[in-house]
Motif scaffolding. Structure first.
Motif, mmCIF file in Angstrom:
data_model
loop_
_atom_site.group_PDB
_atom_site.id
_atom_site.type_symbol
_atom_site.label_atom_id
_atom_site.label_comp_id
_atom_site.label_asym_id
_atom_site.label_seq_id
_atom_site.Cartn_x
_atom_site.Cartn_y
_atom_site.Cartn_z
ATOM 1 N N GLN A 137 0.863 -1.184 0.000
ATOM 2 C CA GLN A 137 0.000 0.000 0.000
ATOM 3 C C GLN A 137 0.903 1.239 0.000
ATOM 4 O O GLN A 137 1.610 1.498 0.975
ATOM 5 C CB GLN A 137 -0.894 0.003 1.241
ATOM 6 N N VAL A 138 0.871 1.978 -1.098
ATOM 7 C CA VAL A 138 1.695 3.174 -1.245
ATOM 8 C C VAL A 138 0.776 4.391 -1.174
ATOM 9 O O VAL A 138 -0.121 4.550 -2.007
ATOM 10 C CB VAL A 138 2.467 3.176 -2.574
ATOM 11 N N LEU A 139 0.985 5.241 -0.185
ATOM 12 C CA LEU A 139 0.133 6.414 0.028
ATOM 13 C C LEU A 139 0.954 7.677 -0.192
ATOM 14 O O LEU A 139 2.057 7.811 0.350
ATOM 15 C CB LEU A 139 -0.427 6.388 1.455
ATOM 16 N N THR A 140 0.413 8.602 -0.987
ATOM 17 C CA THR A 140 1.169 9.799 -1.336
ATOM 18 C C THR A 140 0.289 11.042 -1.343
ATOM 19 O O THR A 140 -0.934 10.948 -1.491
ATOM 20 C CB THR A 140 1.824 9.631 -2.733
ATOM 21 N N LYS A 141 0.910 12.181 -1.164
ATOM 22 C CA LYS A 141 0.265 13.468 -1.431
ATOM 23 C C LYS A 141 0.800 14.068 -2.732
ATOM 24 O O LYS A 141 0.480 15.199 -3.063
ATOM 25 C CB LYS A 141 0.515 14.453 -0.276
ATOM 26 N N ARG A 142 1.573 13.289 -3.451
ATOM 27 C CA ARG A 142 2.230 13.770 -4.669
ATOM 28 C C ARG A 142 1.975 12.819 -5.846
ATOM 29 O O ARG A 142 2.904 12.323 -6.484
ATOM 30 C CB ARG A 142 3.737 13.928 -4.398
ATOM 31 N N PRO A 143 0.706 12.557 -6.158
ATOM 32 C CA PRO A 143 0.406 11.596 -7.227
ATOM 33 C C PRO A 143 0.818 12.067 -8.612
ATOM 34 O O PRO A 143 0.969 11.257 -9.524
ATOM 35 C CB PRO A 143 -1.119 11.438 -7.143
ATOM 36 N N GLU A 144 1.019 13.380 -8.774
ATOM 37 C CA GLU A 144 1.416 13.868 -10.083
ATOM 38 C C GLU A 144 2.794 13.328 -10.466
ATOM 39 O O GLU A 144 3.037 13.005 -11.631
ATOM 40 C CB GLU A 144 1.421 15.395 -10.102
ATOM 41 N N ARG A 145 3.671 13.199 -9.473
ATOM 42 C CA ARG A 145 4.976 12.618 -9.795
ATOM 43 C C ARG A 145 4.832 11.135 -10.129
ATOM 44 O O ARG A 145 5.529 10.619 -11.006
ATOM 45 C CB ARG A 145 5.962 12.795 -8.636
ATOM 46 N N ALA A 146 3.934 10.453 -9.431
ATOM 47 C CA ALA A 146 3.684 9.047 -9.767
ATOM 48 C C ALA A 146 3.209 8.924 -11.207
ATOM 49 O O ALA A 146 3.636 8.022 -11.945
ATOM 50 C CB ALA A 146 2.645 8.460 -8.815
ATOM 51 N N ARG A 147 2.341 9.829 -11.624
ATOM 52 C CA ARG A 147 1.850 9.804 -13.000
ATOM 53 C C ARG A 147 2.987 10.034 -13.987
ATOM 54 O O ARG A 147 3.104 9.327 -14.996
ATOM 55 C CB ARG A 147 0.766 10.873 -13.193
ATOM 56 N N LYS A 148 3.833 11.011 -13.695
ATOM 57 C CA LYS A 148 4.936 11.319 -14.610
ATOM 58 C C LYS A 148 5.926 10.168 -14.701
ATOM 59 O O LYS A 148 6.434 9.849 -15.786
ATOM 60 C CB LYS A 148 5.642 12.600 -14.158
ATOM 61 N N LEU A 149 6.198 9.512 -13.577
ATOM 62 C CA LEU A 149 7.113 8.375 -13.606
ATOM 63 C C LEU A 149 6.505 7.206 -14.381
ATOM 64 O O LEU A 149 7.223 6.469 -15.079
ATOM 65 C CB LEU A 149 7.486 7.947 -12.191
ATOM 66 N N ALA A 150 5.192 7.023 -14.268
ATOM 67 C CA ALA A 150 4.529 5.975 -15.039
ATOM 68 C C ALA A 150 4.673 6.251 -16.532
ATOM 69 O O ALA A 150 4.902 5.336 -17.336
ATOM 70 C CB ALA A 150 3.061 5.876 -14.649
ATOM 71 N N GLU A 151 4.558 7.511 -16.893
ATOM 72 C CA GLU A 151 4.732 7.875 -18.302
ATOM 73 C C GLU A 151 6.169 7.647 -18.761
ATOM 74 O O GLU A 151 6.418 7.447 -19.954
ATOM 75 C CB GLU A 151 4.339 9.336 -18.505
ATOM 76 N N ARG A 152 7.107 7.650 -17.818
ATOM 77 C CA ARG A 152 8.518 7.414 -18.143
ATOM 78 C C ARG A 152 8.880 5.929 -18.038
ATOM 79 O O ARG A 152 10.051 5.576 -18.072
ATOM 80 C CB ARG A 152 9.407 8.236 -17.208
ATOM 81 N N GLY A 153 7.869 5.094 -17.887
ATOM 82 C CA GLY A 153 8.110 3.652 -17.930
ATOM 83 C C GLY A 153 8.074 2.934 -16.601
ATOM 84 O O GLY A 153 8.315 1.718 -16.556
#
Length: 285
Positions: free
Chosen positions: A112-128
């Protein structure tokens, strides 16, 4: 083991963080890091910016901790970084990828990964960055002012997405996330009544189209500590009723108070300990 009701163990390959919104004002982890630094704990000797962090709470990567989940013999439900935010800007991309490699290599555990910074998670997903099926991704949402975090969360290809509304500091309406009706571009793309995929009403010509999937789990809790901010019962009831109407598991953690258990966990005479059984499939546009 841990005293957090919705998980079994915590794993902290990163420690330290910075406050960024009202939900961070009385951060339990910041206060705990201060105590651990005073006790001489090795992982908490790096101080953070006093304006946003504090003693022992500077963001610090701990490579030695990466081996811990590989040593657990039985399957566990694991809260990742209870003392930090994995997607903090100061956590290197290489280290985030190392954490994800461990999670992918240990499929017997659920993370379970909890964050207040999901935008970085999205950007990293876009980077593979690949989110393994045993990783649940959640965002902290304390009131209606930060629902943009949910928008970002729903753009991340995680197998299961959840919210932690703790401390709940104001009313929160989740209807548009629990009952999605269209795409982010607002051009009429809708979820079919008999399926999970979104279909484009404009023949695939959307330039800003991303699917909105229903949330898979909602956790709600009140604040605890010396001066806890109040949580109105109607805020909790509204979220419970929305989740029940959408068929989304609802977990009521606590009313809060001077201590987490001070006012108990009953909501209208009932304990709500619902847990998700699996994640909604993520489909790209």
């Amino acid at each position: 083991m841990t005293g957090i009701e919705w998980t079994e163990v915590t794993w902290n390959p990163v420690t330290g963080c910075d406050r960024i919104s009202a939900g961070c004002d009385d951060c339990y982890a910041l206060a705990m890091a201060r105590r651990l630094k005073a006790m001489g704990a090795a992982k908490y000797q790096n101080d953070g910016d006093p304006r946003t962090s504090g003693p022992g709470f500077g963001v610090t990567e701990h490579p030695a901790a990466l081996a811990i989940p590989r040593k657990w013999r039985t399957a566990r439900l694991v809260f990742v970084n209870s003392m930090s935010d994995l997607f903090h800007a100061k956590v290197s991309e290489d280290f985030v990828r190392s954490v994800f490699e461990v999670m992918a290599d240990t499929p017997q555990h659920t993370y379970q990964v909890l964050t207040k910074r999901p935008e970085r998670a999205r950007k990293l997903a876009e980077r593979g960055l690949v989110f393994p099926p045993n990783v649940w991704l959640g965002v902290s949402v304390e009131n209606g002012a930060v629902t943009h975090r949910i928008d970002s969360l729903l753009k991340v290809p995680a197998a299961l997405r959840f919210l932690s509304c703790e401390p709940l500091l104001g009313p929160l309406d989740l209807d548009r996330f629990l009952f999605p009706t269209g795409c982010s571009a607002g051009c009429g793309c809708r979820r079919p009544d008999d399926g999970d995929r979104f279909e484009c009403a404009c023949d695939g010509e959307c330039t800003d189209w991303s699917p909105r999937a229903a949330l898979d789990w909602v956790i709600v809790g009140g604040e605890s500590g010396p001066s806890p901010r109040p949580m109105h019962a109607d805020w909790v009831r509204d979220l419970r009723d929305e989740c029940v109407g959408a068929g989304v598991p609802f977990f009521f953690k606590q009313w809060g108070g001077r201590t987490p258990k001070a006012a108990g966990r009953l909501l209208d005479g009932q304990t709500w300990d619902q847990m998700p059984q699996g994640g909604a499939a993520w489909t790209a546009a």
